[in-house]
Design a protein around this motif. Structure first.
Motif, PDB file in Angstrom:
ATOM      1  N   ALA A  84       0.854  -1.182   0.000  1.00 20.90           N
ATOM      2  CA  ALA A  84       0.000   0.000   0.000  1.00 20.90           C
ATOM      3  C   ALA A  84       0.894   1.237   0.000  1.00 20.90           C
ATOM      4  N   GLU A  85       0.290   2.391  -0.131  1.00 22.50           N
ATOM      5  CA  GLU A  85       1.078   3.620  -0.089  1.00 22.50           C
ATOM      6  C   GLU A  85       1.744   3.750   1.282  1.00 22.50           C
ATOM      7  N   HIS A  86       3.054   3.877   1.275  1.00 23.83           N
ATOM      8  CA  HIS A  86       3.852   4.016   2.502  1.00 23.83           C
ATOM      9  C   HIS A  86       3.768   2.790   3.400  1.00 23.83           C
ATOM     10  N   ALA A  87       3.445   1.652   2.841  1.00 23.67           N
ATOM     11  CA  ALA A  87       3.362   0.438   3.670  1.00 23.67           C
ATOM     12  C   ALA A  87       3.716  -0.798   2.853  1.00 23.67           C
ATOM     13  N   GLY A  88       4.911  -1.321   3.106  1.00 23.44           N
ATOM     14  CA  GLY A  88       5.339  -2.576   2.489  1.00 23.44           C
ATOM     15  C   GLY A  88       5.598  -3.607   3.575  1.00 23.44           C
ATOM     16  N   PHE A  89       6.721  -4.303   3.495  1.00 26.51           N
ATOM     17  CA  PHE A  89       7.064  -5.286   4.512  1.00 26.51           C
ATOM     18  C   PHE A  89       7.315  -4.575   5.840  1.00 26.51           C
ATOM     19  N   GLY A  90       6.815  -5.183   6.914  1.00 25.79           N
ATOM     20  CA  GLY A  90       6.931  -4.555   8.219  1.00 25.79           C
ATOM     21  C   GLY A  90       7.657  -5.416   9.224  1.00 25.79           C
ATOM     22  N   HIS A  91       8.224  -4.745  10.218  1.00 30.96           N
ATOM     23  CA  HIS A  91       8.888  -5.435  11.325  1.00 30.96           C
ATOM     24  C   HIS A  91       8.603  -4.685  12.615  1.00 30.96           C
ATOM     25  N   ILE A  92       8.414  -5.426  13.671  1.00 32.77           N
ATOM     26  CA  ILE A  92       8.238  -4.838  14.992  1.00 32.77           C
ATOM     27  C   ILE A  92       9.359  -5.376  15.881  1.00 32.77           C
ATOM     28  N   PHE A  93      10.191  -4.484  16.374  1.00 34.94           N
ATOM     29  CA  PHE A  93      11.407  -4.823  17.103  1.00 34.94           C
ATOM     30  C   PHE A  93      11.191  -4.722  18.606  1.00 34.94           C
ATOM     31  N   TYR A  94      11.713  -5.704  19.330  1.00 37.05           N
ATOM     32  CA  TYR A  94      11.861  -5.512  20.765  1.00 37.05           C
ATOM     33  C   TYR A  94      13.115  -4.662  20.923  1.00 37.05           C
ATOM     34  N   ALA A  95      12.916  -3.387  21.228  1.00 30.57           N
ATOM     35  CA  ALA A  95      14.001  -2.410  21.114  1.00 30.57           C
ATOM     36  C   ALA A  95      14.604  -1.996  22.447  1.00 30.57           C
ATOM     37  N   GLU A  96      14.234  -2.681  23.536  1.00 27.15           N
ATOM     38  CA  GLU A  96      14.774  -2.323  24.841  1.00 27.15           C
ATOM     39  C   GLU A  96      16.274  -2.594  24.936  1.00 27.15           C
ATOM     40  N   ARG A  97      16.724  -3.655  24.259  1.00 26.46           N
ATOM     41  CA  ARG A  97      18.151  -4.004  24.334  1.00 26.46           C
ATOM     42  C   ARG A  97      18.479  -5.065  23.301  1.00 26.46           C
ATOM     43  N   GLU A  98      19.766  -5.244  23.049  1.00 23.29           N
ATOM     44  CA  GLU A  98      20.249  -6.334  22.219  1.00 23.29           C
ATOM     45  C   GLU A  98      20.467  -7.581  23.090  1.00 23.29           C
ATOM     46  N   PHE A  99      20.480  -8.732  22.430  1.00 21.30           N
ATOM     47  CA  PHE A  99      20.757  -9.995  23.119  1.00 21.30           C
ATOM     48  C   PHE A  99      21.789 -10.780  22.315  1.00 21.30           C
ATOM     49  N   ILE A 238      15.857  -8.316  18.261  1.00 21.94           N
ATOM     50  CA  ILE A 238      14.872  -9.331  17.881  1.00 21.94           C
ATOM     51  C   ILE A 238      13.667  -8.629  17.284  1.00 21.94           C
ATOM     52  N   ALA A 239      13.123  -9.155  16.180  1.00 21.78           N
ATOM     53  CA  ALA A 239      11.953  -8.554  15.538  1.00 21.78           C
ATOM     54  C   ALA A 239      11.028  -9.635  15.012  1.00 21.78           C
ATOM     55  N   LEU A 240       9.743  -9.310  14.924  1.00 20.56           N
ATOM     56  CA  LEU A 240       8.739 -10.149  14.271  1.00 20.56           C
ATOM     57  C   LEU A 240       8.319  -9.466  12.985  1.00 20.56           C
ATOM     58  N   GLN A 241       7.863 -10.250  12.017  1.00 21.93           N
ATOM     59  CA  GLN A 241       7.593  -9.719  10.678  1.00 21.93           C
ATOM     60  C   GLN A 241       6.115  -9.471  10.404  1.00 21.93           C
ATOM     61  N   ALA A 242       5.895  -8.698   9.345  1.00 25.27           N
ATOM     62  CA  ALA A 242       4.578  -8.562   8.703  1.00 25.27           C
ATOM     63  C   ALA A 242       4.863  -8.631   7.208  1.00 25.27           C
ATOM     64  N   GLU A 243       4.553  -9.785   6.598  1.00 24.43           N
ATOM     65  CA  GLU A 243       4.962 -10.025   5.210  1.00 24.43           C
ATOM     66  C   GLU A 243       3.780 -10.194   4.260  1.00 24.43           C
ATOM     67  N   SER A 244       2.595  -9.750   4.651  1.00 18.38           N
ATOM     68  CA  SER A 244       1.387  -9.702   3.813  1.00 18.38           C
ATOM     69  C   SER A 244       0.343 -10.752   4.180  1.00 18.38           C
ATOM     70  N   ASN A 245       0.625 -11.601   5.192  1.00 19.56           N
ATOM     71  CA  ASN A 245      -0.375 -12.584   5.627  1.00 19.56           C
ATOM     72  C   ASN A 245      -0.704 -12.358   7.097  1.00 19.56           C
TER      73      ASN A 245
END
Length: 284
Positions: A84-99, A238-245
């Protein structure tokens, strides 16, 4: 009557018994208790940062990521087509720290229909990105973060299609002694059709070792995690995806395997495999 020698041993025996009793009293009773961290709290997206291709950092374009009924949901209800406009593949990161060294456990399922014009390969496709670059470092139109991907796939009801596969955006690994530059490598898992819940685990030891398991069964193992230029990759986000499903996540938790390995410390745990001496805590 006891001999003088026997009498002379009594104080020593009492002293030893006293020391042993004291040692037992101050022993860490939690040495084997596992301290899991719930990365997703079931209520909101606190601690998480969204980065969707074509959108600025932190913008949840078209309400792609949602929290409802204790689930972290990927949804495309507001998309007319993909991208969509301004919306392709998405990721949501746990951004508090690296592991670096840890076990990541996720429960997921695929639900509903893939969004119109979603790529065929992205049908019932999601993933857990790990050792990933920070969301802040991703370019506006970047599709996937530099990372190692634990790929999640669902079946179409008929054909075999493994989950817990490996994909390597800008990375590579060694498997069975061979440097693998394939973008995706299938695991030995069975196929999970429909909207059934699946529990997956990733155990990762820095850049040295990664193990994939599905519902308690190991399905893949590899070593020498590295960037495409050969630089070892031993930590990241660490991140989870949004790949169109559409997909649901109801558990995202982590057991850190890095911590104080001094057995005299009150926060020593038997399962730690990497020492962090700065984390040690001692009782008075």
């Amino acid at each position: 009557m006891p001999s003088l020698l026997q009498h002379s041993k009594l104080p020593l025996a009492l002293a030893v018994a006293s020391l042993l009793t004291g040692a037992t009293a101050y022993a860490n009773p939690n040495v084997d208790s596992e301290q899991w961290i719930d990365l997703f709290n079931g209520k909101n997206l606190d601690g998480w940062t969204i980065k969707i291709q074509g959108s600025p950092l932190g913008e949840n374009t078209l309400d792609t990521f949602q929290v409802e009924d204790g689930l972290l949901k990927v949804r495309y209800d507001n998309y007319k087509s993909f991208p969509a406009e301004h919306a392709g593949f998405g990721h949501i990161f746990y951004a508090e720290r690296e592991f670096s060294h840890y076990i990541l456990e996720v429960e997921y399922r695929f639900v509903g229909e893939q969004v119109t014009d979603g790529p065929a390969w992205a049908y019932s496709n999601n993933g857990m990105m790990y050792h990933a670059q920070s969301p802040q470092s991703m370019a506006l139109d970047q599709d996937f973060p530099l990372s190692v991907e634990y790929q999640l796939l669902g079946g179409n009801g008929t054909d075999e299609r493994s989950t817990a596969n490996l994909c390597t955006p800008a990375t590579q690994v060694v498997m069975d002694g061979e440097l693998r530059k394939d973008h995706c490598i299938n695991s030995s898992s069975k196929t999970y059709h429909g909207d059934q819940w699946v529990t997956v685990r990733l155990e990762v030891h820095g850049s040295e070792l990664a193990i994939h398991s599905v519902n308690g069964e190991q399905v893949m193992q590899y070593t020498d995690l590295q960037l495409d230029d050969g630089t070892a990759r031993d930590s990241g986000y660490i991140a989870l995806q949004a790949e169109s499903n559409p997909a649901d996540f109801r558990r995202v938790r982590l057991l850190n395997l890095e911590g104080c390995m001094d057995k005299k410390a009150s926060n020593y745990r038997s399962y730690f495999i990497k020492n962090d001496s700065d984390a040690c805590e001692y009782s008075n």
